[in-house]
Motif scaffolding. Structure first.
Motif, short mmCIF file in Angstrom:
data_model
loop_
_atom_site.label_atom_id
_atom_site.label_comp_id
_atom_site.label_asym_id
_atom_site.label_seq_id
_atom_site.Cartn_x
_atom_site.Cartn_y
_atom_site.Cartn_z
N UNK A 39 0.81 -1.34 -0.18
CA UNK A 39 -0.09 -0.09 -0.25
C UNK A 39 0.88 1.37 -0.06
N UNK A 40 0.07 2.38 -0.59
CA UNK A 40 0.96 3.62 -0.73
C UNK A 40 -0.11 4.40 0.46
N UNK A 41 0.74 5.56 0.68
CA UNK A 41 -0.05 6.72 1.58
C UNK A 41 -1.32 6.72 1.18
N UNK A 42 -1.70 7.03 -0.02
CA UNK A 42 -2.98 7.09 -0.95
C UNK A 42 -3.86 6.15 -0.51
N UNK A 43 -3.46 4.92 -0.73
CA UNK A 43 -4.17 3.95 -0.53
C UNK A 43 -4.54 3.54 1.20
N UNK A 44 -3.60 3.86 1.92
CA UNK A 44 -3.80 3.91 3.42
C UNK A 44 -4.87 4.99 3.87
N UNK A 45 -4.79 5.97 3.16
CA UNK A 45 -5.98 7.07 3.43
C UNK A 45 -7.18 6.56 2.88
N UNK A 46 -7.36 6.31 1.88
CA UNK A 46 -8.71 5.69 1.30
C UNK A 46 -9.18 4.60 1.90
N UNK A 47 -8.15 3.50 2.52
CA UNK A 47 -8.76 2.34 3.39
C UNK A 47 -9.35 2.98 4.67
N UNK A 48 -8.49 4.13 5.37
CA UNK A 48 -8.88 4.53 6.60
C UNK A 48 -10.22 5.04 6.52
N UNK A 49 -10.64 5.76 5.34
CA UNK A 49 -12.06 6.31 5.13
C UNK A 49 -13.03 5.06 5.22
N UNK A 50 -12.59 4.15 4.41
CA UNK A 50 -13.69 3.02 4.22
C UNK A 50 -13.83 2.37 5.43
N UNK A 51 -12.92 2.16 6.21
CA UNK A 51 -12.77 1.50 7.63
C UNK A 51 -13.68 2.32 8.47
N UNK A 52 -13.54 3.65 8.52
CA UNK A 52 -14.28 4.48 9.53
C UNK A 52 -15.92 4.45 9.16
#
Length: 61
Positions: A39-52
Motif C-alpha cells: 500500500x501507498x500513503x494514498x491507499x492507506x488514506x482511502x482505506x482508513x475512510x472506508x474502515x471508518x
C-alpha cells in the motif's frame, strides 16, 4: 511441512464444509498483506475512510 494424505483429505473436507469461513480468512489475509507490503500513503488514506464508514455501519443498527 509435508502433509499426509489423511491431512490433505481433512483439509479439503473442512474447506468444502466451511467455504464461507475459508473465503473470509483468505480475503482477510490478502487485505492484511496488501496493507503491510504494497500500500501507498494514498491507499492507506482511502482505506482508513472506508474502515471508518464500515465501523459506523456496524455500530449503528
Amino acid at each position: 511441512m509435508v502433509l499426509t494424505d489423511a491431512q490433505k483429505r481433512a483439509n479439503e473436507k473442512w474447506h468444502k464444509n466451511h467455504r464461507e469461513r475459508a473465503n473470509y480468512i483468505a480475503m482477510r489475509s490478502s487485505a492484511r498483506s496488501f496493507i503491510r507490503k504494497k500500500s501507498t500513503l494514498d491507499d492507506l488514506e482511502e482505506l482508513q475512510n472506508i474502515i471508518e464508514n464500515r465501523r459506523k455501519e456496524l455500530v449503528e443498527p
